[in-house]
Design a protein around this motif. Structure first.
Motif, short mmCIF file in Angstrom:
data_model
loop_
_atom_site.label_atom_id
_atom_site.label_comp_id
_atom_site.label_asym_id
_atom_site.label_seq_id
_atom_site.Cartn_x
_atom_site.Cartn_y
_atom_site.Cartn_z
N SER A 37 0.81 -1.23 0.00
CA SER A 37 0.00 0.00 0.00
C SER A 37 0.83 1.27 0.00
O SER A 37 0.27 2.36 0.17
CB SER A 37 -0.92 0.01 1.23
N ARG A 132 -2.78 7.71 2.48
CA ARG A 132 -4.19 7.30 2.46
C ARG A 132 -5.04 8.42 1.87
O ARG A 132 -4.76 9.60 2.10
CB ARG A 132 -4.63 6.94 3.88
N THR A 136 -8.10 7.84 7.51
CA THR A 136 -8.65 6.53 7.86
C THR A 136 -7.57 5.64 8.44
O THR A 136 -6.39 5.78 8.11
CB THR A 136 -9.27 5.84 6.62
N GLU A 137 -8.00 4.72 9.32
CA GLU A 137 -7.08 3.72 9.85
C GLU A 137 -6.93 2.55 8.89
O GLU A 137 -6.08 1.68 9.08
CB GLU A 137 -7.59 3.20 11.20
N GLU A 138 -7.77 2.51 7.86
CA GLU A 138 -7.74 1.40 6.91
C GLU A 138 -6.53 1.51 5.98
O GLU A 138 -6.20 2.58 5.50
CB GLU A 138 -9.01 1.40 6.05
N THR A 139 -5.91 0.35 5.75
CA THR A 139 -4.84 0.30 4.78
C THR A 139 -5.29 -0.57 3.61
O THR A 139 -6.42 -1.04 3.57
CB THR A 139 -3.54 -0.21 5.42
N GLY A 140 -4.45 -0.78 2.63
CA GLY A 140 -4.82 -1.57 1.46
C GLY A 140 -4.97 -0.66 0.25
O GLY A 140 -5.10 0.55 0.38
N TYR A 143 -7.69 2.09 -0.18
CA TYR A 143 -7.70 3.26 0.70
C TYR A 143 -6.50 4.17 0.49
O TYR A 143 -6.37 5.18 1.18
CB TYR A 143 -7.74 2.81 2.16
#
Ligand SMILES: [Zn+2]
Length: 198
Positions: A37, A132, A136-140, A143
């Motif tokens: 990511s 990001r 957001t705390e989301e990775t991948g 995002y």
């Protein structure tokens, strides 16, 4: 996409396929295909890291995430700093040797937020830079944005310098060879040695 971002450190060494944003065919901690990511910048240990833009520090801590079934230390970000840019994007700076800021600090591109290392899921000293799309705390990949779309354009193929610090350099040479995915655990004998994973 346009931005006023700066490079967090000056790229110096040859770029490997493993460094790039997107799908890695063989991950050097997990030894299987896995998404990446961010963009990795190989660096001498102790290189000063600057934020790519002004913002506020959200997190400055060790991330010891461990993938289930994985037998080495962890495959997380190691010592990481997360900054909320003034433009609303969250940026992660991973695998640091040393962290020099704390949550709440206001930073700009002049600030030194830490020094590069090889902590967490790293096997060659480098900075993991992850941008990001929002806070957001989301990775991948869903995002995040490929950092090369936002950083000032550099001809990365013109970087020719060889990384020579052992024991990491043996793996690094494989990563930049014409068979960049043909490495195995045997190429990384220090994988479980805390003197090297830091
Ligand atoms: Zn990375």
């Amino acid at each position: 996409m346009e931005s006023n971002y700066i490079w967090p450190i000056k790229p110096k060494y040859k770029v490997a396929e493993h460094d790039k944003y997107g799908i890695r065919k063989n991950h050097y901690v997990l030894f299987k295909e896995r998404a990446h990511s961010g963009f990795d910048i190989t660096a001498d240990i102790g290189t000063e890291v600057h934020p790519i833009a002004s913002g506020r520090v959200l997190l400055a801590e060790f991330d010891g995430t461990t993938t289930e079934g994985f037998d080495a230390f962890n495959d997380g970000y190691g010592n990481k700093v997360e900054i909320l840019n003034d433009d609303g994007r969250r940026v992660v700076y991973g695998h640091l040797r040393e962290i020099l800021v704390k949550p709440g600090d206001i930073v700009n591109t002049e600030t030194i937020i830490g020094k590069t290392g090889s902590s967490g899921g790293s096997r060659v000293p480098h900075l993991h830079l992850e941008i990001r799309k929002e806070n957001t705390e989301e990775t991948g990949l869903a995002y995040t944005i490929n950092p090369l779309e936002l950083l000032p354009k550099i001809d990365l193929s013109s970087l020719k310098e060889e990384f020579t610090l052992e024991p990491y350099a043996t793996l690094w040479r494989k990563l930049v060879s014409d068979k960049p995915w043909e490495f195995t655990k045997e190429d990384i004998p220090y994988s479980e040695d805390k003197n090297y994973i830091r």
